[in-house]
Design an enzyme around this catalytic site. Structure first.
Site, short mmCIF file in Angstrom:
data_model
loop_
_atom_site.label_atom_id
_atom_site.label_comp_id
_atom_site.label_asym_id
_atom_site.label_seq_id
_atom_site.Cartn_x
_atom_site.Cartn_y
_atom_site.Cartn_z
N HIS A 185 0.81 -1.21 0.00
CA HIS A 185 0.00 0.00 0.00
C HIS A 185 0.85 1.27 0.00
O HIS A 185 0.45 2.28 -0.59
CB HIS A 185 -0.95 -0.02 1.19
CG HIS A 185 -2.19 -0.81 0.94
ND1 HIS A 185 -3.42 -0.46 1.45
CD2 HIS A 185 -2.40 -1.94 0.21
CE1 HIS A 185 -4.34 -1.34 1.04
NE2 HIS A 185 -3.72 -2.25 0.31
N HIS A 216 -1.96 -13.09 -2.91
CA HIS A 216 -3.21 -13.42 -2.26
C HIS A 216 -3.25 -14.87 -1.78
O HIS A 216 -4.28 -15.30 -1.25
CB HIS A 216 -4.39 -13.14 -3.20
CG HIS A 216 -4.77 -11.70 -3.25
ND1 HIS A 216 -5.69 -11.20 -4.15
CD2 HIS A 216 -4.36 -10.65 -2.51
CE1 HIS A 216 -5.82 -9.90 -3.95
NE2 HIS A 216 -5.01 -9.54 -2.97
N TRP A 267 -8.24 -16.59 1.00
CA TRP A 267 -8.18 -17.01 -0.40
C TRP A 267 -7.92 -18.51 -0.54
O TRP A 267 -8.08 -19.07 -1.62
CB TRP A 267 -7.09 -16.25 -1.13
CG TRP A 267 -7.43 -14.84 -1.48
CD1 TRP A 267 -8.08 -14.41 -2.61
CD2 TRP A 267 -7.12 -13.67 -0.73
NE1 TRP A 267 -8.19 -13.04 -2.60
CE2 TRP A 267 -7.61 -12.56 -1.45
CE3 TRP A 267 -6.48 -13.43 0.49
CZ2 TRP A 267 -7.48 -11.24 -1.01
CZ3 TRP A 267 -6.35 -12.13 0.94
CH2 TRP A 267 -6.85 -11.05 0.19
#
Length: 346
Positions: free
Chosen positions: A105, A228, A244
């Site tokens: 991020h 993920h 996931w």
């Protein structure tokens, strides 16, 4: 890499893990128009600021540093040991996944058009970026790293956040990620506006358009999304819920195999957002499913599902680019390859 993950997360409950790119699924590259560039913004973020961007800027110059592996290996080790010791976090998830999410991020706000945002300036430490709704949950990762920065005050926040992500990936049995130092803390007025992180509810066109801003091509995008395999989304942070897959504390190519081999049903979750679920309690974001719905992404997904070594190789290259976007590193700042705790018998 070590094959013994237990030494790092000794009491992890793999059924209750949490994580990484969570609210903002990684997306893709394209050669888009200006309108396409604008459309990739996360308009679902109510704090999105429509201010116009400045003209194209030169790369940030990293601080010149003498090549010193031992100096940064000490920092790596302290981060890794702290991950190991504080494994009770979030129902024994540990901090590894959220540290990878923090690194992503921080880097994911970069804009190739004007070289604003991104991994260089460590601006996550300022309130506007910390409180970006897309960064919900990352406050715990930043707090986790505070003692590291207190011990090594010479380390910039940009270097700290990126190094923490590298450490977490390697300690979760992922590939060795070459890392360079020299990012320089920038003032608060350089903080990027909210809204630059991706909207996980979108399709393949959005994915490509979003990652065009970061100068990524399809192959790099699919590789980055392989992260993920780690952890799970949290409804309170991202508006999505669930892991996931099963092996959520180990970095593997499981994400691609799950995309291809599981039966996914589209539902509306308790937050009112669309997500895909299967009968095992796993989930996929709409931007994840875009990889198998798009004819250009799909062959890459199949390749990575069949060959973990190739996935690791491509992920490594893409993650290095992500952490170095917009930065001009002097020749003295050579890439460092860190040894895991297991490799050091620690």
């Amino acid at each position: 890499m070590s094959t013994t993950f237990g030494n790092v997360f000794r009491r992890v409950n793999v059924k209750t893990l949490s994580f990484i790119v969570g609210a903002g699924a990684l997306a893709g590259s394209a050669t888009g128009t200006v309108m396409e560039y604008q459309d990739m913004r996360n308009y679902n973020n109510r704090n999105y600021n429509k201010q116009k961007l400045a003209a194209l800027a030169a790369a940030h110059v990293a601080a010149k540093e003498k090549y010193d592996v031992a100096k940064y290996q000490k920092v790596y080790n302290d981060i890794a040991l702290k991950i190991r010791d504080e494994d009770e976090y979030d129902d024994f998830i540990g901090y590894g996944p959220v540290l990878v999410r923090l690194a992503w991020h921080c880097a994911g706000t970069w804009d190739a058009k004007d070289n604003t945002g991104g991994p260089y300036g460590g601006t996550y430490r300022f309130a506007m970026e910390t409180n970006d709704p897309s960064n919900n949950g990352l406050q715990n990762a930043a707090k986790f790293l505070e003692p590291i920065h207190e011990k090594y005050p010479w380390l910039s926040h940009g270097d700290l956040y990126s190094l923490a992500g590298v450490t977490a990936i390697q300690e979760m049995q992922g590939p060795t990620i070459p890392w360079r130092s020299g990012r320089v803390d920038q003032p608060e007025d350089t903080t990027p506006e909210n809204g630059r992180l991706p909207d996980a509810s979108k399709d393949a066109k959005y994915v490509r358009c979003f990652f065009h801003r970061l100068n990524f091509e399809d192959r790099q995008v699919v590789a980055l999304l392989g992260a993920h395999a780690l952890g799970k989304t949290h409804l309170k942070n991202s508006g999505f819920e669930g892991p996931w897959g099963a092996a959520t504390n180990i970095f593997t190519n499981e994400f691609y195999n799950n995309l291809l081999n599981e039966k996914w049903d589209l539902i509306t979750n308790d937050a009112g957002n669309k997500q895909y679920v299967n009968d095992k309690g796993w989930m996929m974001l709409p931007t994840d499913m875009a990889l198998v719905q798009d004819p250009k992404y799909l062959p890459i997904v199949k390749e990575f599902a069949n060959d973990q070594d190739t996935f690791f190789k491509e992920f490594t290259k893409a993650f290095v680019v992500l952490l170095e976007n917009g930065i001009d590193f002097p020749q003295e700042n050579k890439p460092i390859k860190f040894k895991t705790l297991d490799a050091q018998d620690l």
